[in-house]
Scaffold this active site. Sequence first.
Site, mmCIF file in Angstrom:
data_model
loop_
_atom_site.group_PDB
_atom_site.id
_atom_site.type_symbol
_atom_site.label_atom_id
_atom_site.label_comp_id
_atom_site.label_asym_id
_atom_site.label_seq_id
_atom_site.Cartn_x
_atom_site.Cartn_y
_atom_site.Cartn_z
ATOM 1 N N CYS A 2 0.855 -1.181 0.000
ATOM 2 C CA CYS A 2 0.000 0.000 0.000
ATOM 3 C C CYS A 2 0.897 1.239 0.000
ATOM 4 C CB CYS A 2 -0.866 0.019 1.250
ATOM 5 S SG CYS A 2 -1.789 -1.504 1.464
ATOM 6 N N ARG A 27 1.471 1.606 -5.991
ATOM 7 C CA ARG A 27 1.638 0.616 -4.926
ATOM 8 C C ARG A 27 0.343 -0.121 -4.585
ATOM 9 N NH1 ARG A 27 6.416 1.572 -2.180
ATOM 10 N NH2 ARG A 27 5.667 0.285 -0.467
ATOM 11 N N TRP A 73 -3.642 -1.849 -1.448
ATOM 12 C CA TRP A 73 -3.658 -3.104 -2.197
ATOM 13 C C TRP A 73 -4.139 -4.140 -1.199
ATOM 14 C CZ3 TRP A 73 -1.289 -7.970 -2.070
ATOM 15 C CH2 TRP A 73 -1.414 -8.720 -3.249
ATOM 16 N N ASN A 99 0.748 -0.102 5.973
ATOM 17 C CA ASN A 99 1.225 -0.890 4.840
ATOM 18 C C ASN A 99 1.925 -2.105 5.424
ATOM 19 O OD1 ASN A 99 2.435 -1.880 2.500
ATOM 20 N ND2 ASN A 99 4.140 -0.417 2.616
ATOM 21 N N GLY A 100 1.476 -3.316 5.060
ATOM 22 C CA GLY A 100 2.099 -4.529 5.593
ATOM 23 C C GLY A 100 1.034 -5.492 6.084
ATOM 24 N N GLU A 484 9.705 -13.471 -20.171
ATOM 25 C CA GLU A 484 9.424 -12.068 -19.859
ATOM 26 C C GLU A 484 8.374 -11.509 -20.825
ATOM 27 O OE1 GLU A 484 9.825 -10.214 -17.456
ATOM 28 O OE2 GLU A 484 9.737 -8.171 -18.203
ATOM 29 N N LYS A 488 4.817 -10.003 -19.563
ATOM 30 C CA LYS A 488 4.375 -8.637 -19.895
ATOM 31 C C LYS A 488 2.979 -8.668 -20.497
ATOM 32 C CE LYS A 488 6.466 -6.983 -18.110
ATOM 33 N NZ LYS A 488 7.551 -6.962 -17.213
ATOM 34 N N GLU A 491 0.232 -9.700 -17.878
ATOM 35 C CA GLU A 491 -0.073 -8.794 -16.769
ATOM 36 C C GLU A 491 -0.763 -7.514 -17.208
ATOM 37 O OE1 GLU A 491 3.243 -7.716 -14.231
ATOM 38 O OE2 GLU A 491 4.549 -7.388 -15.921
ATOM 39 N N HIS A 507 7.153 -31.371 -26.063
ATOM 40 C CA HIS A 507 6.820 -32.232 -24.930
ATOM 41 C C HIS A 507 5.474 -31.865 -24.300
ATOM 42 C CE1 HIS A 507 10.713 -34.151 -25.117
ATOM 43 N NE2 HIS A 507 11.261 -32.948 -25.217
ATOM 44 N N LYS A 606 3.048 -2.491 -7.573
ATOM 45 C CA LYS A 606 4.444 -2.396 -8.003
ATOM 46 C C LYS A 606 5.395 -3.097 -7.052
ATOM 47 C CE LYS A 606 7.561 -0.783 -10.770
ATOM 48 N NZ LYS A 606 7.629 -1.492 -12.066
HETATM 49 O O1 M6R Z 1 10.571 -5.122 -7.063
HETATM 50 P P1 M6R Z 1 10.902 -6.512 -7.512
HETATM 51 O O2 M6R Z 1 11.788 -6.532 -8.699
HETATM 52 O O3 M6R Z 1 11.433 -7.363 -6.404
HETATM 53 O O4 M6R Z 1 9.514 -7.124 -7.961
HETATM 54 C C1 M6R Z 1 9.405 -8.449 -8.378
HETATM 55 C C2 M6R Z 1 8.104 -8.694 -9.082
HETATM 56 O O5 M6R Z 1 7.023 -8.423 -8.224
HETATM 57 C C3 M6R Z 1 7.964 -7.833 -10.338
HETATM 58 O O6 M6R Z 1 9.020 -8.049 -11.217
HETATM 59 C C4 M6R Z 1 6.634 -8.161 -11.065
HETATM 60 O O7 M6R Z 1 6.689 -9.443 -11.596
HETATM 61 C C5 M6R Z 1 6.342 -7.111 -12.141
HETATM 62 N N1 M6R Z 1 4.948 -6.829 -12.158
HETATM 63 C C6 M6R Z 1 6.737 -7.545 -13.501
HETATM 64 O O8 M6R Z 1 6.382 -6.669 -14.500
#
Ligand code: M6R
Length: 611
Positions: A2, A27, A73, A99-100, A484, A488, A491, A507, A606
């Site tokens: 958050c 966040r 969040w 936050n937490g 990756e 992308k 998400e 496979h 994030k």
């Molecule tokens: O801040 P971090 O790199 O530790 O975060 C790791 C993942 O949460 C982050 O890479 C997440 O997968 C992103 N949404 C990818 O775009």
Amino acid sequence: MCGIVGYIGYREAWPIIIKGLHRLEYRGYDSAGVALMNGGLNIYKKAGKVSELEDFTQGVNLGGHMGMGHTRWATHGAPSDRNSHPHTSGDDNLAIIHNGIIENYSSLKETLISRGHTFKSDTDTEVLIHLIQDIQEQTSVDLREAVRIALNEVIGAYAIVIMSKDEPDQLIAARKGSPMVLGVGKNEYFVASDASPIIEYTKNVIYLNDNEIAYIKRDELLIKSIDNIVQTPYIQELELKLEMLEKGGYDHFMLKEIYEQPRSIKDCMRGRIYPSEGQVQLGGIKEYAEKLKNIDRIVIVACGTSWHAGLVAEYLIEECARIPVEVEYASEFRYRNPIISEKDIVIAISQSGETADTMAAIEIAKQKGATIFGVCNVVGASIPRASHAGVYTHAGPEIGVASTKAFTAQVTVLTLMAIYMAQQRGTITQSKLVHLLTELDNIPNLIEKCLLSNEHIQEIAEKFKDSRNFLFLGRGSGFPVALEGALKLKEISYIHAEGYPAAEMKHGPIALIDEEMPVVVIATQNSSYEKVISNIQEVKARKGIVIAIVTEGDTEVTQMADYTIEIPEADEMFLPLLATIPLQLLSYHIAVMRGCNVDQPRNLAKSVTVE
Ligand code: M6R
């Protein structure tokens, strides 16, 4: 997970808090709320984005010089008005934002219920503020002491800010495991999850440490440990600039960040590479140069995109420095009693430097005696602070929730580390070093060239924007690029996508291929080119649609594929840096065409500061 922001001073608090919440929305954006000291302790909160809170408070008197705000969040309790922060004590005298996660909230709640407390929300946070009220009632201590006692009773992670109706001139802030920064002005203080809400008011900040409580008045700051010992604050100057937090004419932060990559990679290499001398210098890990000569193994821990960067590093480090590398999801590593010793180096990769699973993995590796190298973007975050040594990626703030420039900066740093290790261990010739570093130095220019394909990629995106599934294939270091690319796409566009090693397709995933399945293949001219061509033929034989990432001037794959996107020729080591760019653009355009919220995709945040 958050975002929290607070203000006490001589300015109007509401505009500072609302602007801060917009900046912190990356966040979490399930709900937003503000507490203002304005003829009493007034609370305004609403499920949804910060803009919905603004609509909700139209016409309300929002004056006042002290307040705090939260963007959520959701963890405990669904996103709703009543689960939004701030939460209040039973007598409504105290308010908290958090936050937490309070892990023992359930047993605390039971005890409090048995003492007559009733709760208005499903959150763990509300339990904490009731606990503070309860301690005050049971022991007659003042608020400061009640907060301190309560924090000694809770298990879990928190960054909190508390306001009291009876003490309209004080904010109390505390942290353990969740980030918190204090902005120091003249007769004013700011408090926030990161420095973005503070930047236009002051450059002077204090990063609160774990287990510290700050008692903040407009002209007075006292920091104590939760053991009640006075701490000496260390004021540092922010390097962050306001323009880094703005879209700068782009439609979305993600697009801006994709286009920033030539610059961010340059920043990442600045002062670290000397191509003509064939030298890499990494001040952050130089005291471990000797250790690097003799280690038998490196373990990499990370999550999400950062884990993909770790997989790239596995190829690079094994290839250049001949050190065996294992790459682990931090979330798995932390729960499986990993075999780690003082002989190991553990590299923790994280953009935010706050990811809870990666932090926990570091703690376990440290307990077992390993040396920790952090590869992080956010300066001063928890992970670099918990590491023995490390290298910052210097990509600048990444606001789009989907990671783009942070990934390529991580790969750049890990490339530098691989070459640095090779240098120390003598596993690479001087002429090869000069060659690699000269090419690496030119990568920002090659990325500029990749970006020129934007319109062509947009046309391809138009054709596939309604696809329900996507497959991404690559071999060698093209495999993490495929992973990756798939991450992308899923998400930000919510299209199901899978990344696979191209040869593994036969496979299982090959069963998915039909005339409706777009298959993105990393098919550049490198050591696995011929093998990838065979995989493309296997896809074509099943009527799959091939979108191939090829080397400029390619003819062979171009004849077979339905669509091609060219990237410039470069040493195979740098393939991930170049091949990632078109995949970022493809996902971006598809998501925009589908009307998705590119910068704030649903259910994501994030920085994932919960396990
Ligand atoms: O801040 P971090 O790199 O530790 O975060 C790791 C993942 O949460 C982050 O890479 C997440 O997968 C992103 N949404 C990818 O775009």
